[in-house]
Each structure stands twice: as C-alpha cells, then as structure tokens.
Design a protein around this motif. Structure first.
Motif, PDB file in Angstrom:
ATOM      1  N   ILE A 224       0.834  -1.201   0.000  1.00 15.25           N
ATOM      2  CA  ILE A 224       0.000   0.000   0.000  1.00 15.25           C
ATOM      3  C   ILE A 224       0.872   1.257   0.000  1.00 15.25           C
ATOM      4  O   ILE A 224       0.584   2.237  -0.694  1.00 15.25           O
ATOM      5  CB  ILE A 224      -0.949  -0.005   1.220  1.00 15.25           C
ATOM      6  CG1 ILE A 224      -2.015  -1.096   1.044  1.00 15.25           C
ATOM      7  CG2 ILE A 224      -1.623   1.366   1.407  1.00 15.25           C
ATOM      8  CD1 ILE A 224      -2.899  -1.297   2.258  1.00 15.25           C
ATOM      9  N   ARG A 225       1.956   1.223   0.757  1.00 16.14           N
ATOM     10  CA  ARG A 225       2.872   2.378   0.782  1.00 16.14           C
ATOM     11  C   ARG A 225       3.442   2.652  -0.602  1.00 16.14           C
ATOM     12  O   ARG A 225       3.606   3.800  -1.007  1.00 16.14           O
ATOM     13  CB  ARG A 225       4.009   2.139   1.770  1.00 16.14           C
ATOM     14  CG  ARG A 225       3.644   2.370   3.215  1.00 16.14           C
ATOM     15  CD  ARG A 225       4.892   2.562   4.064  1.00 16.14           C
ATOM     16  NE  ARG A 225       5.798   1.434   3.971  1.00 16.14           N
ATOM     17  CZ  ARG A 225       5.749   0.358   4.768  1.00 16.14           C
ATOM     18  NH1 ARG A 225       4.822   0.276   5.701  1.00 16.14           N
ATOM     19  NH2 ARG A 225       6.626  -0.620   4.628  1.00 16.14           N
ATOM     20  N   LYS A 226       3.751   1.577  -1.329  1.00 18.31           N
ATOM     21  CA  LYS A 226       4.310   1.750  -2.675  1.00 18.31           C
ATOM     22  C   LYS A 226       3.275   2.322  -3.640  1.00 18.31           C
ATOM     23  O   LYS A 226       3.584   3.141  -4.507  1.00 18.31           O
ATOM     24  CB  LYS A 226       4.803   0.405  -3.210  1.00 18.31           C
ATOM     25  CG  LYS A 226       6.009  -0.153  -2.474  1.00 18.31           C
ATOM     26  CD  LYS A 226       6.373  -1.532  -3.010  1.00 18.31           C
ATOM     27  CE  LYS A 226       7.497  -2.165  -2.208  1.00 18.31           C
ATOM     28  NZ  LYS A 226       7.800  -3.547  -2.705  1.00 18.31           N
ATOM     29  N   GLU A 227       2.028   1.862  -3.491  1.00 17.19           N
ATOM     30  CA  GLU A 227       0.958   2.298  -4.388  1.00 17.19           C
ATOM     31  C   GLU A 227       0.467   3.713  -4.064  1.00 17.19           C
ATOM     32  O   GLU A 227       0.056   4.438  -4.956  1.00 17.19           O
ATOM     33  CB  GLU A 227      -0.223   1.329  -4.310  1.00 17.19           C
ATOM     34  CG  GLU A 227       0.084  -0.056  -4.843  1.00 17.19           C
ATOM     35  CD  GLU A 227      -1.066  -1.018  -4.596  1.00 17.19           C
ATOM     36  OE1 GLU A 227      -2.133  -0.541  -4.154  1.00 17.19           O
ATOM     37  OE2 GLU A 227      -0.910  -2.231  -4.833  1.00 17.19           O
ATOM     38  N   GLU A 228       0.496   4.045  -2.776  1.00 19.19           N
ATOM     39  CA  GLU A 228      -0.060   5.325  -2.340  1.00 19.19           C
ATOM     40  C   GLU A 228       0.969   6.087  -1.505  1.00 19.19           C
ATOM     41  O   GLU A 228       0.795   6.262  -0.290  1.00 19.19           O
ATOM     42  CB  GLU A 228      -1.337   5.072  -1.525  1.00 19.19           C
ATOM     43  CG  GLU A 228      -2.394   4.284  -2.267  1.00 19.19           C
ATOM     44  CD  GLU A 228      -3.590   3.926  -1.403  1.00 19.19           C
ATOM     45  OE1 GLU A 228      -3.729   4.501  -0.315  1.00 19.19           O
ATOM     46  OE2 GLU A 228      -4.388   3.073  -1.818  1.00 19.19           O
ATOM     47  N   PRO A 229       2.050   6.548  -2.132  1.00 20.92           N
ATOM     48  CA  PRO A 229       3.087   7.254  -1.377  1.00 20.92           C
ATOM     49  C   PRO A 229       2.548   8.553  -0.802  1.00 20.92           C
ATOM     50  O   PRO A 229       1.694   9.214  -1.383  1.00 20.92           O
ATOM     51  CB  PRO A 229       4.156   7.525  -2.441  1.00 20.92           C
ATOM     52  CG  PRO A 229       3.424   7.452  -3.756  1.00 20.92           C
ATOM     53  CD  PRO A 229       2.339   6.454  -3.560  1.00 20.92           C
ATOM     54  N   ILE A 230       3.058   8.897   0.364  1.00 20.57           N
ATOM     55  CA  ILE A 230       2.640  10.127   1.040  1.00 20.57           C
ATOM     56  C   ILE A 230       3.371  11.312   0.408  1.00 20.57           C
ATOM     57  O   ILE A 230       4.585  11.306   0.249  1.00 20.57           O
ATOM     58  CB  ILE A 230       2.958  10.057   2.539  1.00 20.57           C
ATOM     59  CG1 ILE A 230       2.173   8.896   3.182  1.00 20.57           C
ATOM     60  CG2 ILE A 230       2.609  11.371   3.240  1.00 20.57           C
ATOM     61  CD1 ILE A 230       2.558   8.625   4.626  1.00 20.57           C
TER      62      ILE A 230
END
Length: 206
Positions: free
Chosen positions: A198-204
């Motif tokens: 999820i972090r890779k798909e939706e970076p902050i």
C-alpha cells in the motif's frame, strides 16, 4: 470488573458485529463449521441478499478438507472442499442452487477474499454493500481482508450466534484467550507485506 476497560479494547477490535441490512451478496470465508452457512441461509431467506458466495478449497496447513467440525449427523457425507460442504449446508437450509456462487480455490482467508473478488468480477456483479458471515472471533481479520479486495464496498459483519468463543466469554478460558489473541497476532504478522505494498501504491506527498 477491575479490568473491564482493558478487555473491552481487545473485544471491540476482534469481535466486529453489525445488524444486517439489504446487500448485494453474502460472503462466507471457508470453514468446516456449518453454522456459517446456516446463518447465511437465514439471512438469504429473510431477503437480505440475492446471492451467497461460500469460498474455500481447504486449509493450506492441512492440504485436504479437514472434515465437518460440528453437526456431522445433520450433514453426512464426504466433502472434498470447503465450498462443497458449505454449499450443501446452504441448499439443505432452503437456499436455491442458482443463488449459490462458486469459489473453490482458496486455502486461507486472504485467498477467500482474492478469489471471491475474481468470481464477482467475472459475474459482473457490482458489490456496493455486502454481508460477511464468519465465526465471531474471526470477524476483524475476515473484514480486513475482504475490505482490502473490495475497497468501495460497505461491509456488514453478521457473525454466527452459535459459538463457544464469544465476545462475552473469550477471556474466561485458556482456549478462548489463545484463539482471540492468536487472531491479533495473525493480523500483525500477515499485514506487514500488504501495508508495504500500500505504501508503494499510495506514497505520502511530502
């Protein structure tokens, strides 16, 4: 009770429960317990959803269907998959065959959600609201996985009422404590990789 507030936090996290509402489908994660399908059948007959999707081949740890866990006298026979067993229970409890969808590949909860999504996509079903029938102590983990695969769907968790481990008694026995805390441990272990993705798909944004 002296430790009521402490126990309530664990209870509220693990034991998710909602009142049923009209939905597009009822999902059942794979199991050898007939109560899941019995509960789903009652909800179907009350008109809460037009389809039921039991999911499951067998547990990956066993490599075969582990058999009927309870009420074997009511549902005798040899079953090769969880789906085969659960669909039999549904039909025995008054659900027509055409209302029972088929998913017979999954070997653990995450796969239940993954392959169920493939089935509903292939059938071109729009799942806006869904009911999830599961064991009471399996509610949070099941919900997390299905919500992951159906991010735009509102889920209503309707766990079975007939269970020896419930939100009002889980901490009173060693077995209940082991099962419920085991669910929390599995959530912590199993979601590391998923949240990394999820972090890779939706970076902050910084």
């Amino acid at each position: 009770m002296k430790h009521a507030a402490f126990l309530k936090q664990i209870t509220d996290f693990v034991f998710v429960e909602n009142e049923p509402e009209k939905a597009d489908i009822i999902f059942i994660p794979g199991s050898g317990f007939p109560q899941l399908a019995e509960e789903a059948a009652q909800l179907y007959k009350k008109g809460f959803a037009p389809y039921i999707l039991p999911s499951g081949r067998y547990s990956i740890t066993q490599g075969h269907f582990g058999g009927v866990q309870e009420k074997e006298a009511l549902y005798p026979g040899k079953y090769h998959t969880e789906w085969e067993f659960l669909s039999r229970v549904l039909i025995e409890n008054g659900v027509p065959k055409e209302a029972v969808l088929k998913e017979e590949k999954a070997t653990y909860t995450y796969e239940n959600a993954i392959y169920s999504r493939k089935v509903t996509d292939k059938a071109r079903l729009e799942i806006r609201q869904a009911i999830l029938c599961c064991k009471p102590y399996h509610a949070r983990r099941s919900l997390l996985y299905y919500q992951l695969l159906y991010p735009d769907t509102r889920f209503l968790v309707c766990p079975v009422k007939e269970s020896s481990i419930r939100k009002d008694n889980w901490y009173q026995t060693e077995q209940g404590t082991k099962v419920v805390l085991g669910e929390m441990e599995r959530i912590g272990i199993q979601f590391h990789e998923i949240i990394g993705e999820i972090r890779k798909e939706e970076p902050i944004d910084k």
